[in-house]
Write a protein that holds these residues in place. Sequence first.
Motif, PDB file in Angstrom:
ATOM      1  N   LEU A  69      19.603   0.925  12.209  1.00  0.00           N
ATOM      2  CA  LEU A  69      18.686   1.879  11.558  1.00  0.00           C
ATOM      3  C   LEU A  69      18.477   1.607  10.071  1.00  0.00           C
ATOM      4  O   LEU A  69      17.323   1.572   9.608  1.00  0.00           O
ATOM      5  N   PRO A  70      19.540   1.415   9.249  1.00  0.00           N
ATOM      6  CA  PRO A  70      19.296   1.151   7.818  1.00  0.00           C
ATOM      7  C   PRO A  70      18.442  -0.088   7.578  1.00  0.00           C
ATOM      8  O   PRO A  70      17.621  -0.114   6.656  1.00  0.00           O
ATOM      9  N   LYS A  71      18.624  -1.125   8.416  1.00  0.00           N
ATOM     10  CA  LYS A  71      17.826  -2.335   8.257  1.00  0.00           C
ATOM     11  C   LYS A  71      16.348  -2.052   8.530  1.00  0.00           C
ATOM     12  O   LYS A  71      15.462  -2.535   7.815  1.00  0.00           O
ATOM     13  N   VAL A  72      16.110  -1.278   9.595  1.00  0.00           N
ATOM     14  CA  VAL A  72      14.713  -0.957   9.941  1.00  0.00           C
ATOM     15  C   VAL A  72      14.083  -0.094   8.851  1.00  0.00           C
ATOM     16  O   VAL A  72      12.923  -0.305   8.468  1.00  0.00           O
ATOM     17  N   ILE A  73      14.846   0.903   8.354  1.00  0.00           N
ATOM     18  CA  ILE A  73      14.312   1.765   7.278  1.00  0.00           C
ATOM     19  C   ILE A  73      14.001   0.930   6.045  1.00  0.00           C
ATOM     20  O   ILE A  73      12.944   1.092   5.416  1.00  0.00           O
ATOM     21  N   ALA A  74      14.903   0.006   5.684  1.00  0.00           N
ATOM     22  CA  ALA A  74      14.665  -0.849   4.527  1.00  0.00           C
ATOM     23  C   ALA A  74      13.423  -1.708   4.729  1.00  0.00           C
ATOM     24  O   ALA A  74      12.616  -1.900   3.804  1.00  0.00           O
ATOM     25  N   SER A  75      13.251  -2.218   5.960  1.00  0.00           N
ATOM     26  CA  SER A  75      12.080  -3.041   6.255  1.00  0.00           C
ATOM     27  C   SER A  75      10.792  -2.218   6.157  1.00  0.00           C
ATOM     28  O   SER A  75       9.778  -2.681   5.621  1.00  0.00           O
ATOM     29  N   GLU A  76      10.836  -0.976   6.671  1.00  0.00           N
ATOM     30  CA  GLU A  76       9.648  -0.106   6.607  1.00  0.00           C
ATOM     31  C   GLU A  76       9.315   0.244   5.161  1.00  0.00           C
ATOM     32  O   GLU A  76       8.139   0.264   4.776  1.00  0.00           O
ATOM     33  N   GLU A  77      10.349   0.531   4.365  1.00  0.00           N
ATOM     34  CA  GLU A  77      10.112   0.866   2.956  1.00  0.00           C
ATOM     35  C   GLU A  77       9.520  -0.331   2.210  1.00  0.00           C
ATOM     36  O   GLU A  77       8.625  -0.171   1.372  1.00  0.00           O
ATOM     37  N   ALA A  78      10.032  -1.527   2.512  1.00  0.00           N
ATOM     38  CA  ALA A  78       9.495  -2.727   1.871  1.00  0.00           C
ATOM     39  C   ALA A  78       8.037  -2.945   2.264  1.00  0.00           C
ATOM     40  O   ALA A  78       7.197  -3.298   1.421  1.00  0.00           O
ATOM     41  N   ALA A  79       7.733  -2.715   3.554  1.00  0.00           N
ATOM     42  CA  ALA A  79       6.352  -2.880   4.019  1.00  0.00           C
ATOM     43  C   ALA A  79       5.430  -1.851   3.385  1.00  0.00           C
ATOM     44  O   ALA A  79       4.296  -2.161   2.998  1.00  0.00           O
ATOM     45  N   ALA A  80       5.927  -0.599   3.263  1.00  0.00           N
ATOM     46  CA  ALA A  80       5.111   0.456   2.651  1.00  0.00           C
ATOM     47  C   ALA A  80       4.854   0.153   1.183  1.00  0.00           C
ATOM     48  O   ALA A  80       3.746   0.357   0.672  1.00  0.00           O
ATOM     49  N   LYS A  81       5.888  -0.366   0.493  1.00  0.00           N
ATOM     50  CA  LYS A  81       5.711  -0.710  -0.919  1.00  0.00           C
ATOM     51  C   LYS A  81       4.718  -1.854  -1.080  1.00  0.00           C
ATOM     52  O   LYS A  81       3.861  -1.848  -1.976  1.00  0.00           O
ATOM     53  N   LYS A  82       4.841  -2.847  -0.186  1.00  0.00           N
ATOM     54  CA  LYS A  82       3.924  -3.982  -0.236  1.00  0.00           C
ATOM     55  C   LYS A  82       2.488  -3.523  -0.014  1.00  0.00           C
ATOM     56  O   LYS A  82       1.561  -3.944  -0.727  1.00  0.00           O
ATOM     57  N   ALA A  83       2.301  -2.623   0.955  1.00  0.00           N
ATOM     58  CA  ALA A  83       0.963  -2.102   1.227  1.00  0.00           C
ATOM     59  C   ALA A  83       0.444  -1.287   0.052  1.00  0.00           C
ATOM     60  O   ALA A  83      -0.727  -1.373  -0.327  1.00  0.00           O
ATOM     61  N   GLY A  84       1.351  -0.469  -0.543  1.00  0.00           N
ATOM     62  CA  GLY A  84       0.944   0.327  -1.704  1.00  0.00           C
ATOM     63  C   GLY A  84       0.589  -0.544  -2.888  1.00  0.00           C
ATOM     64  O   GLY A  84      -0.389  -0.279  -3.604  1.00  0.00           O
ATOM     65  N   ASP A  85       1.390  -1.610  -3.110  1.00  0.00           N
ATOM     66  CA  ASP A  85       1.105  -2.533  -4.212  1.00  0.00           C
ATOM     67  C   ASP A  85      -0.240  -3.216  -4.016  1.00  0.00           C
ATOM     68  O   ASP A  85      -1.021  -3.374  -4.969  1.00  0.00           O
ATOM     69  N   GLU A  86      -0.523  -3.606  -2.782  1.00  0.00           N
ATOM     70  CA  GLU A  86      -1.791  -4.279  -2.501  1.00  0.00           C
ATOM     71  C   GLU A  86      -2.968  -3.328  -2.688  1.00  0.00           C
ATOM     72  O   GLU A  86      -4.018  -3.714  -3.232  1.00  0.00           O
ATOM     73  N   ALA A  87      -2.788  -2.073  -2.264  1.00  0.00           N
ATOM     74  CA  ALA A  87      -3.864  -1.089  -2.439  1.00  0.00           C
ATOM     75  C   ALA A  87      -4.130  -0.856  -3.924  1.00  0.00           C
ATOM     76  O   ALA A  87      -5.290  -0.759  -4.364  1.00  0.00           O
ATOM     77  N   LEU A  88      -3.058  -0.765  -4.731  1.00  0.00           N
ATOM     78  CA  LEU A  88      -3.219  -0.573  -6.176  1.00  0.00           C
ATOM     79  C   LEU A  88      -3.889  -1.782  -6.806  1.00  0.00           C
ATOM     80  O   LEU A  88      -4.755  -1.648  -7.684  1.00  0.00           O
ATOM     81  N   ARG A  89      -3.495  -2.996  -6.368  1.00  0.00           N
ATOM     82  CA  ARG A  89      -4.116  -4.214  -6.900  1.00  0.00           C
ATOM     83  C   ARG A  89      -5.613  -4.234  -6.603  1.00  0.00           C
ATOM     84  O   ARG A  89      -6.430  -4.567  -7.479  1.00  0.00           O
ATOM     85  N   GLN A  90      -5.979  -3.828  -5.385  1.00  0.00           N
ATOM     86  CA  GLN A  90      -7.396  -3.818  -5.010  1.00  0.00           C
ATOM     87  C   GLN A  90      -8.175  -2.774  -5.807  1.00  0.00           C
ATOM     88  O   GLN A  90      -9.318  -3.026  -6.209  1.00  0.00           O
TER      89      GLN A  90
END
Length: 260
Positions: free
Chosen positions: A80-101
């Motif tokens: 579970l902690p690994k999956v949560i960390a992966s989801e948080e990283a993916a959400a941050k990456k998506a948020g960063d990309e949205a902000l960049r755009q």
Amino acid sequence: MVFLQKFFGGKSVATSTMILSAIERSELEIAALKVKLDGEMADVATMTDAQHVAAEAGNAATKRAIARLDGAIARLSDELPKVIASEEAAAKKAGDEALRQRAEALRKAISKDVGALLTAVDVHASKLGDCLARLGQYAAETNAINAELRHNPVAAPVVSYDTVHRKHPDQEASEHRELRDVWVHHDGTMEPAKRDSNGELIRPRCTFDRVFGYYPEPKLERREIVVRRTSHRPGRYEASLSEIFLPPGFAGGTAHWPRE
């Protein structure tokens, strides 16, 4: 991740929500199996030998099922902690990309659209400056003519355009009258009749009359009296147009108002 794919039937992505739900279901199953485990040997004193053997076999199967669920919970809790960390990283990456755009889109808009808007500002502000200049001429001419008319009153003074067009109506003085019960004193003064909590009229104090030498009783009459008044209030003016400042749209340009 191989364990998760196998546990969830080959699904490529196991989310933290799926894992938490699976842990919760497993815990509920363990609780139910423990109740079953307690019941399997409840009547051992009255069992036959064959029944006892069957009960122990069922008991062993239930314990194995609990052990498997415990193992699954342990493995799921570990993943579970690994999956949560992966989801948080993916959400941050998506948020960063949205902000960049968004930033890139804004840079393009400022480069193109805003320039067109500032050009429009200059065009319209220049026209507004022309209007303000003409209004200033009318105001100056009004002051000049009224100054001459004070010395040579051949005509009525000219009312300013502010008063004609930019002043709200005056609130005239008014009064509202109604028929009311009043106490009329011997000297003609009146006061509204009041009642107590029981609805009985409250008689006012008598005033001494020096001519008659006694306190005449007031009389209760029904008369029309003023119950509400409003005083005269001059209408307000809109903010002065002379206070307007119209800067240039682009750096280095000339202010559109006031003009030098």
